[in-house]
Design an enzyme around this catalytic site. Structure first.
Site, mmCIF file in Angstrom:
data_model
loop_
_atom_site.group_PDB
_atom_site.id
_atom_site.type_symbol
_atom_site.label_atom_id
_atom_site.label_comp_id
_atom_site.label_asym_id
_atom_site.label_seq_id
_atom_site.Cartn_x
_atom_site.Cartn_y
_atom_site.Cartn_z
ATOM 1 N N LYS A 94 0.858 -1.187 0.000
ATOM 2 C CA LYS A 94 0.000 0.000 0.000
ATOM 3 C C LYS A 94 0.887 1.228 0.000
ATOM 4 O O LYS A 94 1.780 1.368 0.844
ATOM 5 C CB LYS A 94 -0.894 0.008 1.251
ATOM 6 N N GLN A 115 7.106 3.836 4.067
ATOM 7 C CA GLN A 115 5.715 3.384 4.061
ATOM 8 C C GLN A 115 5.532 2.108 4.884
ATOM 9 O O GLN A 115 4.465 1.899 5.481
ATOM 10 C CB GLN A 115 5.263 3.141 2.617
ATOM 11 N N LYS A 118 5.184 3.365 8.505
ATOM 12 C CA LYS A 118 3.981 4.205 8.599
ATOM 13 C C LYS A 118 2.729 3.337 8.591
ATOM 14 O O LYS A 118 1.837 3.508 9.430
ATOM 15 C CB LYS A 118 3.948 5.189 7.421
ATOM 16 N N LYS A 130 5.510 1.774 -2.962
ATOM 17 C CA LYS A 130 5.440 3.129 -3.518
ATOM 18 C C LYS A 130 5.738 3.049 -5.010
ATOM 19 O O LYS A 130 6.347 2.083 -5.482
ATOM 20 C CB LYS A 130 6.448 4.049 -2.819
ATOM 21 N N GLY A 169 -2.850 7.989 -4.580
ATOM 22 C CA GLY A 169 -2.223 9.185 -5.128
ATOM 23 C C GLY A 169 -1.095 9.683 -4.254
ATOM 24 O O GLY A 169 -0.904 9.263 -3.123
ATOM 25 N N ASP A 170 -0.335 10.604 -4.805
ATOM 26 C CA ASP A 170 0.746 11.291 -4.089
ATOM 27 C C ASP A 170 0.947 12.593 -4.853
ATOM 28 O O ASP A 170 0.032 13.055 -5.561
ATOM 29 C CB ASP A 170 2.014 10.422 -4.054
ATOM 30 N N THR A 214 -4.640 13.167 4.775
ATOM 31 C CA THR A 214 -3.249 13.372 5.189
ATOM 32 C C THR A 214 -3.101 14.690 5.941
ATOM 33 O O THR A 214 -2.460 14.748 7.001
ATOM 34 C CB THR A 214 -2.302 13.338 3.978
ATOM 35 N N ASN A 245 -2.504 19.231 -1.862
ATOM 36 C CA ASN A 245 -3.572 18.571 -1.117
ATOM 37 C C ASN A 245 -3.292 18.493 0.380
ATOM 38 O O ASN A 245 -4.149 18.814 1.204
ATOM 39 C CB ASN A 245 -3.775 17.165 -1.697
ATOM 40 N N SER A 381 -7.008 5.459 3.312
ATOM 41 C CA SER A 381 -6.991 4.568 2.157
ATOM 42 C C SER A 381 -7.384 3.153 2.579
ATOM 43 O O SER A 381 -8.135 2.460 1.885
ATOM 44 C CB SER A 381 -5.597 4.538 1.522
#
Length: 449
Positions: A94, A115, A118, A130, A169-170, A214, A245, A381
């Site tokens: 993820k 990630q 996290k 990622k 998304g990022d 986020t 964002n 997510s």
């Protein structure tokens, strides 16, 4: 024992650098985690067995592919696509997709490595990964972005799935891009697997609060930090770097919690509005017009725009760096400390340089690393994945409550872990060890994988 463990960790870090040459961001992310691990390896030697650290630093899979696409004038361009599937011991990979000219394998690996921990901190069953491309969406038409996304997904779809790898998304990948990517996935697979991507539109499988998550999560985490310090967000003067964002919704939630965000930025400069950033105007400029931050002062002449320069020159109680990696350097940290900053929480991934972190720590500033403070996005997510799996849809307030609880739990886990290992108040150590222990226990349970 201490010297032996430290020597082993240092030796393996040298091996990481040697085997991953030319990837400074990845080296930095690994070094930051390794800095926290000596104490846990001393207390629990079993974590040093079975080359566990070595396996943890090596991605399970690294995928690099060509992305050809045609612009509106008929010219063919070729970009490079990446997906690093880092660790799936807790669940499907993820992590987001980033479209930006700076993207390379080292940056994707650093993001994927972060990630892992996290995602573990969220307490939800998701692994770490990622991806992205060196494609630059700025200045491109919707049709060009659609053609690029379709080409990108034509290759990526072979490697993802709701039980395998679930991208989101990022930077450079918002609702528009997720829509084009999902449409192409559906077209290629002839199936409606809504759980294969997160950040989808609300009418086709998306989750309430995902867009805001986020930024909201970072603000919730700051509020918990302030509460632990015996104060609250009310009346706090806050600076949020960036204007994408994460920054927009961090600003929104800070205002809702009683703070005042007086400055934000983009790659060209920053604005200062002493009355508090007008959020609706900022959304209009960045989300609707896709304009630049300098446009803000055309509508709010009392605000100040500074071309270039450093947003960290603006005095504040709380700083939330939310733009990109290594944006807060030693000089910026020294200025923040001189101006009395009390809390710094990373809204972006690794936006603080090691030198800046040393400055903040030595000054006694409470510092929250991105793997804790910006985990709200991936947490929501995972909530979107839950809704997709059950064919359900939750309302905004319920999802926001779930997010708030998750961020409170992450904060509590960081605090408790830091205290357990003799470093009360050290959020970096608390986050690193808290995430590491959960992943390490699962890896040991599953054998040599």
């Amino acid at each position: 024992m201490s010297g032996h463990v430290r020597e082993r960790v240092d030796k393996y870090f040298e091996e990481v650098v040697r085997r991953n040459a030319g990837e400074p961001e990845f080296h930095q992310a690994v070094a930051e985690v390794f800095e926290s691990l000596t104490v846990v390896l001393e207390r629990h030697p079993n974590y040093a067995d079975g080359a566990l650290i070595e396996r943890l630093c090596e991605p399970e899979r690294q995928i690099i592919f060509r992305v050809p696409w045609t612009d509106d004038n008929g010219n063919v361009h070729v970009n490079r696509g990446f997906r690093v599937q880092y660790n799936s011991v807790l669940g499907p990979y993820k992590g987001g997709l980033r479209f930006h000219p700076s993207v390379n394998l080292g940056i994707v690996k650093f993001l994927g490595f972060e990630q892992i921990f996290k995602n573990a901190l969220t307490g939800l069953p998701i692994g770490g990964g990622k991806g992205g491309s060196d494609f630059d969406p700025k200045g491109r038409s919707d049709a060009e972005i659609m053609r690029f996304c379709q080409s990108f997904m034509t290759e990526l779809h072979r490697h993802i799935g709701e039980y395998t790898d679930v991208p989101a998304g990022d930077i450079g990948v918002g609702g528009r891009e997720i829509g084009y990517l999902f449409g192409q996935y559906k077209r290629l697979t002839n199936s409606y697997e809504s759980g294969v991507l997160t950040g989808k539109g609300l009418t086709w499988g998306g989750s309430q609060v995902r867009k805001e998550a986020t930024g909201y999560g970072a603000a919730y985490f700051v509020a918990e930090m302030l509460k632990t310090a015996g104060t609250a967000m009310d009346g706090k003067r806050v600076v949020v770097s960036g204007s994408g964002n994460v920054a927009i919704y961090a600003i929104e939630k800070v205002h809702q919690l009683g703070g005042t965000v007086v400055a934000c930025s983009d790659s060209a400069g920053y604005i200062v509005d002493e009355t508090g950033i007008d959020l609706e105007l900022l959304k209009e400029i960045k989300e609707v017009r896709r304009g630049r931050i300098c446009d803000y002062v055309d509508t709010v002449p009392s605000a100040t725009y500074v071309a270039g320069g450093s947003i960290w020159d603006v005095p504040c109680d709380v700083a939330i760096p939310s733009a990109t990696q290594n944006e807060l350097d030693e000089k910026g940290a020294l200025t923040l400390v001189e101006n009395g900053v009390r809390v710094v929480a990373e809204g972006a991934n690794m936006p603080t340089t090691p030198e800046a972190l040393r400055v903040l720590r030595s000054a006694g500033v409470a510092f929250a690393p991105g793997k804790a403070a910006n985990a709200g996005g991936v947490a929501t997510s995972a909530l979107e994945m839950q809704q997709n799996a059950s064919r359900d849809s939750w309302h905004f307030d319920y999802t926001d409550e779930r997010l708030s609880k998750i961020m409170s739990d992450i904060h509590g886990r960081c605090v408790a872990t830091a205290e357990e290992y003799g470093k009360p108040g050290d959020y970096v150590l608390g986050a690193n060890i808290g995430g590491f222990v959960k992943v390490a226990d699962a890896m040991l349970a599953m054998g040599v994988i």
